[in-house]
Design an enzyme around this catalytic site. Structure first.
Site, PDB file in Angstrom:
ATOM      1  N   HIS A  14     -87.420 -36.259 -40.502  1.00  0.00           N
ATOM      2  CA  HIS A  14     -88.407 -37.422 -40.235  1.00  0.00           C
ATOM      3  C   HIS A  14     -87.914 -38.659 -40.692  1.00  0.00           C
ATOM      4  O   HIS A  14     -87.844 -39.829 -40.843  1.00  0.00           O
ATOM      5  CB  HIS A  14     -89.959 -37.517 -40.314  1.00  0.00           C
ATOM      6  CG  HIS A  14     -90.521 -37.513 -39.317  1.00  0.00           C
ATOM      7  ND1 HIS A  14     -90.003 -38.169 -38.354  1.00  0.00           N
ATOM      8  CD2 HIS A  14     -91.807 -37.683 -39.078  1.00  0.00           C
ATOM      9  CE1 HIS A  14     -91.104 -38.244 -36.885  1.00  0.00           C
ATOM     10  NE2 HIS A  14     -92.249 -37.952 -37.463  1.00  0.00           N
ATOM     11  N   TYR A  64     -91.340 -37.065 -49.201  1.00  0.00           N
ATOM     12  CA  TYR A  64     -91.268 -37.641 -48.112  1.00  0.00           C
ATOM     13  C   TYR A  64     -89.278 -37.567 -48.269  1.00  0.00           C
ATOM     14  O   TYR A  64     -88.384 -37.967 -47.132  1.00  0.00           O
ATOM     15  CB  TYR A  64     -92.051 -38.360 -46.868  1.00  0.00           C
ATOM     16  CG  TYR A  64     -93.425 -38.127 -46.527  1.00  0.00           C
ATOM     17  CD1 TYR A  64     -93.118 -37.249 -45.818  1.00  0.00           C
ATOM     18  CD2 TYR A  64     -93.781 -39.076 -46.854  1.00  0.00           C
ATOM     19  CE1 TYR A  64     -94.589 -36.406 -45.626  1.00  0.00           C
ATOM     20  CE2 TYR A  64     -95.663 -38.452 -46.757  1.00  0.00           C
ATOM     21  CZ  TYR A  64     -95.464 -37.693 -46.064  1.00  0.00           C
ATOM     22  OH  TYR A  64     -96.776 -37.557 -45.763  1.00  0.00           O
ATOM     23  N   ASN A 123     -93.496 -40.678 -31.992  1.00  0.00           N
ATOM     24  CA  ASN A 123     -94.633 -41.199 -32.499  1.00  0.00           C
ATOM     25  C   ASN A 123     -94.146 -43.000 -33.101  1.00  0.00           C
ATOM     26  O   ASN A 123     -95.392 -44.122 -32.141  1.00  0.00           O
ATOM     27  CB  ASN A 123     -95.648 -40.791 -32.697  1.00  0.00           C
ATOM     28  CG  ASN A 123     -96.709 -40.223 -32.106  1.00  0.00           C
ATOM     29  OD1 ASN A 123     -96.736 -39.222 -31.080  1.00  0.00           O
ATOM     30  ND2 ASN A 123     -96.818 -38.581 -33.086  1.00  0.00           N
TER      31      ASN A 123
END
Length: 192
Positions: free
Chosen positions: A19, A14, A113
């Site tokens: 994000h 990631y 979220n």
């Protein structure tokens, strides 16, 4: 004292994704202020240091984005801070141009979220946040694929400038200038 938390996902796969810009801002602050981020507590990598005259705890929750609130609430309770005044959360925003910065003192999750989970754990929407733009999702893309995707070379330069702006915003907020930070970064760019 301030807790400054950048949101992202752990694991190498990631790194550098849209994000994870929250983690990138924390790394930029840590580099600038020589804060070691090698302690793992409260389900986060944390580092303690100073920004100006303020003690700060930098945090990179390791719970994965959608459970960020678990780490944040643990930090808030342990250090007995007031999240309405002494917590700053930094995260990606797909409604902003790449590298753009926006600051809010409170607000809804806006579909994010990680923020939704923090609001649920804190029991309220009032906490300062710095949003770093990662660009709007193209219509043909799945949202998860988009935010877990990497920036182009041109976008990467804009993100690095955005990280510097976010660090400046953190410096203003921790110096007690939340309103000045909002005034500086929330202006609409004039049409050229």
């Amino acid at each position: 004292m301030y807790i400054i938390a950048g949101l992202g996902n752990p694991d190498r796969q990631y790194e550098g994704t849209r994000h994870n810009v929250g983690f990138e801002v924390i790394d930029t602050i840590a580099d600038k202020y020589n804060i070691d981020m090698d302690t793992k507590k409260h389900r986060a990598f944390i580092g303690k240091g100073m920004i100006g005259r303020e003690k700060v705890i930098l945090a990179k929750p390791q719970t994965y984005m959608n459970l960020s609130g678990e780490s944040i609430i643990s930090l808030v309770q342990y250090y007995k801070i007031d999240p309405e005044q002494e917590l700053i959360v930094i995260y990606d925003d797909i409604s902003l141009d790449v590298g753009a910065v926006r600051i809010r003192a409170k607000g809804s999750a806006g579909g994010h979220n990680g923020i939704k989970n923090i609001i649920a754990h804190l029991g309220g929407q009032v906490f300062p946040r710095i949003k770093l733009g990662v660009g709007e999702k193209p219509s043909r893309y799945d949202l998860a694929d988009y935010v877990l995707g990497h920036f182009t070379k041109a976008e990467r330069e804009l993100v690095e400038e955005g990280c510097k702006s976010a660090v400046h915003a953190v410096e203003m907020i921790t110096a007690g200038d939340m309103q000045a930070a909002m005034n500086e970064y929330n202006r609409k760019k004039k049409e050229e």
